[in-house]
Every structure is written in C-alpha cells, then in structure tokens.
Design a protein around this motif. Structure first.
Motif, mmCIF file in Angstrom:
data_model
loop_
_atom_site.group_PDB
_atom_site.id
_atom_site.type_symbol
_atom_site.label_atom_id
_atom_site.label_comp_id
_atom_site.label_asym_id
_atom_site.label_seq_id
_atom_site.Cartn_x
_atom_site.Cartn_y
_atom_site.Cartn_z
ATOM 1 N N LYS A 267 22.900 20.793 -36.603
ATOM 2 C CA LYS A 267 24.107 20.571 -35.802
ATOM 3 C C LYS A 267 23.850 19.527 -34.716
ATOM 4 N N ILE A 268 22.593 19.379 -34.336
ATOM 5 C CA ILE A 268 22.230 18.401 -33.313
ATOM 6 C C ILE A 268 22.356 16.988 -33.890
ATOM 7 N N LYS A 269 23.018 16.092 -33.154
ATOM 8 C CA LYS A 269 23.231 14.720 -33.612
ATOM 9 C C LYS A 269 22.174 13.781 -33.028
ATOM 10 N N ILE A 270 21.915 12.678 -33.749
ATOM 11 C CA ILE A 270 20.920 11.692 -33.346
ATOM 12 C C ILE A 270 21.624 10.385 -32.981
ATOM 13 N N PHE A 271 21.226 9.789 -31.856
ATOM 14 C CA PHE A 271 21.757 8.487 -31.454
ATOM 15 C C PHE A 271 20.630 7.584 -30.971
ATOM 16 N N ASP A 272 20.765 6.299 -31.262
ATOM 17 C CA ASP A 272 19.933 5.298 -30.631
ATOM 18 C C ASP A 272 20.453 5.100 -29.209
ATOM 19 N N LEU A 273 19.577 4.764 -28.265
ATOM 20 C CA LEU A 273 19.973 4.597 -26.872
ATOM 21 C C LEU A 273 21.092 3.572 -26.706
ATOM 22 N N ALA A 274 20.935 2.393 -27.321
ATOM 23 C CA ALA A 274 21.955 1.349 -27.207
ATOM 24 C C ALA A 274 23.265 1.790 -27.851
ATOM 25 N N GLU A 275 23.165 2.518 -28.934
ATOM 26 C CA GLU A 275 24.343 3.031 -29.629
ATOM 27 C C GLU A 275 25.106 4.020 -28.731
ATOM 28 N N TYR A 276 24.365 4.905 -28.058
ATOM 29 C CA TYR A 276 24.987 5.892 -27.179
ATOM 30 C C TYR A 276 25.630 5.213 -25.970
ATOM 31 N N LEU A 277 24.945 4.216 -25.406
ATOM 32 C CA LEU A 277 25.515 3.473 -24.285
ATOM 33 C C LEU A 277 26.752 2.693 -24.724
ATOM 34 N N SER A 278 26.738 2.144 -25.931
ATOM 35 C CA SER A 278 27.917 1.450 -26.471
ATOM 36 C C SER A 278 29.107 2.388 -26.525
ATOM 37 N N LEU A 279 28.844 3.628 -26.953
ATOM 38 C CA LEU A 279 29.898 4.639 -27.012
ATOM 39 C C LEU A 279 30.468 4.891 -25.615
ATOM 40 N N ALA A 280 29.575 4.945 -24.625
ATOM 41 C CA ALA A 280 30.008 5.151 -23.238
ATOM 42 C C ALA A 280 30.787 3.944 -22.706
ATOM 43 N N CYS A 281 30.536 2.777 -23.311
ATOM 44 C CA CYS A 281 31.242 1.554 -22.908
ATOM 45 C C CYS A 281 32.482 1.314 -23.773
ATOM 46 N N GLY A 282 32.859 2.297 -24.564
ATOM 47 C CA GLY A 282 34.106 2.238 -25.323
ATOM 48 C C GLY A 282 34.017 1.624 -26.695
ATOM 49 N N VAL A 283 32.800 1.460 -27.230
ATOM 50 C CA VAL A 283 32.645 0.862 -28.563
ATOM 51 C C VAL A 283 31.899 1.826 -29.481
ATOM 52 N N ASN A 284 32.488 2.139 -30.618
ATOM 53 C CA ASN A 284 31.864 3.033 -31.602
ATOM 54 C C ASN A 284 31.215 2.187 -32.699
ATOM 55 N N ILE A 285 29.898 2.242 -32.788
ATOM 56 C CA ILE A 285 29.161 1.455 -33.789
ATOM 57 C C ILE A 285 29.148 2.213 -35.123
ATOM 58 N N PRO A 286 29.541 1.570 -36.227
ATOM 59 C CA PRO A 286 29.565 2.249 -37.533
ATOM 60 C C PRO A 286 28.193 2.767 -37.944
ATOM 61 N N ARG A 287 28.177 3.944 -38.544
ATOM 62 C CA ARG A 287 26.930 4.562 -39.022
ATOM 63 C C ARG A 287 27.075 4.932 -40.494
ATOM 64 N N GLU A 288 26.027 4.653 -41.270
ATOM 65 C CA GLU A 288 25.980 5.062 -42.673
ATOM 66 C C GLU A 288 24.630 5.711 -42.938
ATOM 67 N N ASP A 289 24.437 6.901 -42.357
ATOM 68 C CA ASP A 289 23.132 7.564 -42.433
ATOM 69 C C ASP A 289 22.690 7.856 -43.859
ATOM 70 N N GLN A 290 23.608 8.342 -44.684
ATOM 71 C CA GLN A 290 23.240 8.690 -46.048
ATOM 72 C C GLN A 290 22.811 7.451 -46.831
ATOM 73 N N LYS A 291 23.522 6.356 -46.629
ATOM 74 C CA LYS A 291 23.172 5.101 -47.294
ATOM 75 C C LYS A 291 21.806 4.625 -46.821
ATOM 76 N N LEU A 292 21.537 4.747 -45.506
ATOM 77 C CA LEU A 292 20.238 4.352 -44.958
ATOM 78 C C LEU A 292 19.111 5.105 -45.643
ATOM 79 N N LEU A 293 19.258 6.423 -45.752
ATOM 80 C CA LEU A 293 18.209 7.246 -46.350
ATOM 81 C C LEU A 293 18.017 6.924 -47.827
ATOM 82 N N GLU A 294 19.117 6.698 -48.526
ATOM 83 C CA GLU A 294 19.024 6.347 -49.941
ATOM 84 C C GLU A 294 18.297 5.010 -50.124
ATOM 85 N N LEU A 295 18.625 4.035 -49.276
ATOM 86 C CA LEU A 295 18.007 2.707 -49.374
ATOM 87 C C LEU A 295 16.505 2.751 -49.094
ATOM 88 N N VAL A 296 16.110 3.447 -48.011
ATOM 89 C CA VAL A 296 14.679 3.437 -47.678
ATOM 90 C C VAL A 296 13.865 4.216 -48.707
#
Length: 294
Positions: free
Chosen positions: A248-277
């Motif tokens: 249930k706990i979510k993971i964020f990069d620091l810059a990504e979290y600050l972007s959210l606080a600055c009103g910008v939501n950065i797209p995430r594709e976690d499942q695709k990332l894991l499949e690719l790596v």
C-alpha cells in the motif's frame, strides 16, 4: 560489460531497442543536467521531473543524456576502468563546451564520478558539481521554486547508499521534503538507514535476495506510520518499485514528489519499467532469472 557502452550486452542498449527515449534540449546552458544512463533509459520519470522543475524555476539549462556520455562509474566500480578512461575527459569537455557553471546529476554514481573520480583522474573541474537534491534545496531557498500544492503525507526518506554513505549527502533531500506544505518527514536523520539491495551487482546476480532486502524498507516505513517512501537514486527507485508491487506504501523520486507539490504530475509506467529491465537483464546476463516475489 553489461554497463559498458561499447559492449553488445549493455542493458541500456537493450532497453533503447525496446522502448522510446525522450529527447531533451542539448544546447549551451549555465546548468548542464546529466541524467545518466538510468535516468535516460530506465527511470525516465525521474529525469522528466528534474527537467520540469528546471523549466518551472526558469533555469538556463541543457541536458547531456544517452550512452555516448556514460560516466563510467558503475563499470569502474566493477573493476572495468575502460569506459571511464574513454568517456571521462570527453564528458568534461562537453560540459565546458556548453558554458556550464553547474553540472547537475540525478544518479549518485554519476555524482561520485564528476565530484570525486574525475578530479583525481583528469584534474579539478572548473564548474560546480551538484546532486539534484542539493540543487533543488538551493532553488527552494532562493525562491525560484515554490510548492503550491499541499501534500498531506507522512513520508519516509530512503537514503541511497552511494549518496549518503558514499558521498555524505543526506540533509538536502530532507530539507526539500520539510519545505513541502503538509508533508511530514518521519526519519529526520540517516540513523537506521539501510541498503535497498540493488547496488554492487546484487540485483542482477541475486534477484530474489535483492528484492527481499528492499522489502525490509517497507517494514521500516510502515513502523514509522508512513504511506510514502521517497528516494533519489534510479537503482533504489527500481528495486523499491519492484519489491512494493503488492504494498500500500507508494514510492516517489524526490524530484517527482516536488513536481507534484509544484502542480505537475509526471507520468509513471511502473509495470512497463519492470518488464523492460527484466527483459534486458534476460537478454544480457547468461542464466538470469526474474526475482521470486512470492
């Protein structure tokens, strides 16, 4: 060789063959952002968040991304100095060519390369070398970035090994988080911090054990009543995302979290990332098996 840009089994080459890579501006700029191989090919949301914040702060920046600028730090750490010898001086000249006063890195390994390894091998830099967390703290202090969205979360900051224990950088990211309205930082010091299990070749050689180590970070965050883990290293981010698929706990990069606080939501594709790596690891590493997540 899996991180040697000239090797055919380079994992970033494989990811590039399988996925679209963002194109960033590459022109003169007083701040050169160096996302590193991970930020360019795997943790793309991390690099996109940094660029978004640089744009929002009105920074005169440019981006050096891609394998042609690989810093060579991971290779040299594994005993292969070839890439750093081939690319190091070239990277320094590319930064100088763009008129940089500041070189900014997302990856702790790249930070170590420019801040510590390159000066020993090639002489002192004539530009300042900063990790993203250090520069974001500066932008907030100077008033060039102002969080405009209240994020009511109790957060756990995960200290990347190479950044905290390796380079002694741990306060700046915490200062950034403490300046975001509504955000409560649970662990104000690195005391009790631990490895995510990714680095040192552990993730590729001992996949299941690596993810098991990462799972312990969720227990630590949960014990402190946190719903979010923040980190600022591509390897840590990847391992925590993979270990936390059912959490249930979510993971964020620091810059990504600050972007959210600055009103910008950065797209995430976690499942695709894991499949690719995992696909890239399978293609590049003989006998590789995906981690057992059961």
């Amino acid at each position: 060789t899996m991180v040697d840009p000239e090797a055919e089994n380079n994992i970033f080459k494989k990811v590039y063959e399988m996925d679209e890579i963002p194109v960033y501006i590459d022109s003169p700029g007083s701040v050169v952002y160096f996302p590193g191989c991970a930020g360019t090919y795997i943790n793309k949301n991390m690099a996109q968040a940094v660029v978004t914040l640089l744009e929002k702060a009105g920074v005169d920046y440019t981006v050096l991304s891609g394998l042609e600028y690989c810093c060579g730090a991971v290779s040299v750490g594994a005993g292969n100095p070839g890439p750093i010898r081939r690319h190091g001086q070239q990277n320094i000249e590319e930064v100088r060519k763009r008129g940089a006063k500041i070189l900014l890195t997302s990856c702790p390994g790249c930070f170590k390369a420019f801040k510590e390894i390159y000066p020993k091998m090639f002489g002192e830099m004539d530009f300042e070398v900063l990790h993203v967390s250090q520069y974001l703290e500066r932008l907030l202090k100077e008033g060039k970035l102002t969080p405009e969205t209240t994020l009511k979360h109790r957060v756990f900051y995960h200290d990347p090994c190479h950044l905290t224990r390796g380079m002694g950088v741990y306060r700046e990211a915490r200062n950034v988080l403490e300046n975001i309205p509504g955000t409560e930082l649970a662990n104000k010091t690195p005391e009790g911090s631990a490895c995510c299990g990714f680095g040192g070749g552990v993730r590729v050689n001992y996949p299941s054990e690596s993810i098991s180590v990462a799972s312990d970070r969720f227990r630590a965050a949960e014990k402190l009543g946190c719903g979010i883990i923040i980190t600022n290293c591509g390897g840590c981010m990847q391992n925590l995302v993979e270990a936390g698929k059912d959490e249930k706990i979510k993971i964020f990069d620091l810059a990504e979290y600050l972007s959210l606080a600055c009103g910008v939501n950065i797209p995430r594709e976690d499942q695709k990332l894991l499949e690719l790596v995992n696909r890239a690891y399978s293609l590049c590493i003989s006998g590789y098996k995906e981690p057992d997540l059961s």
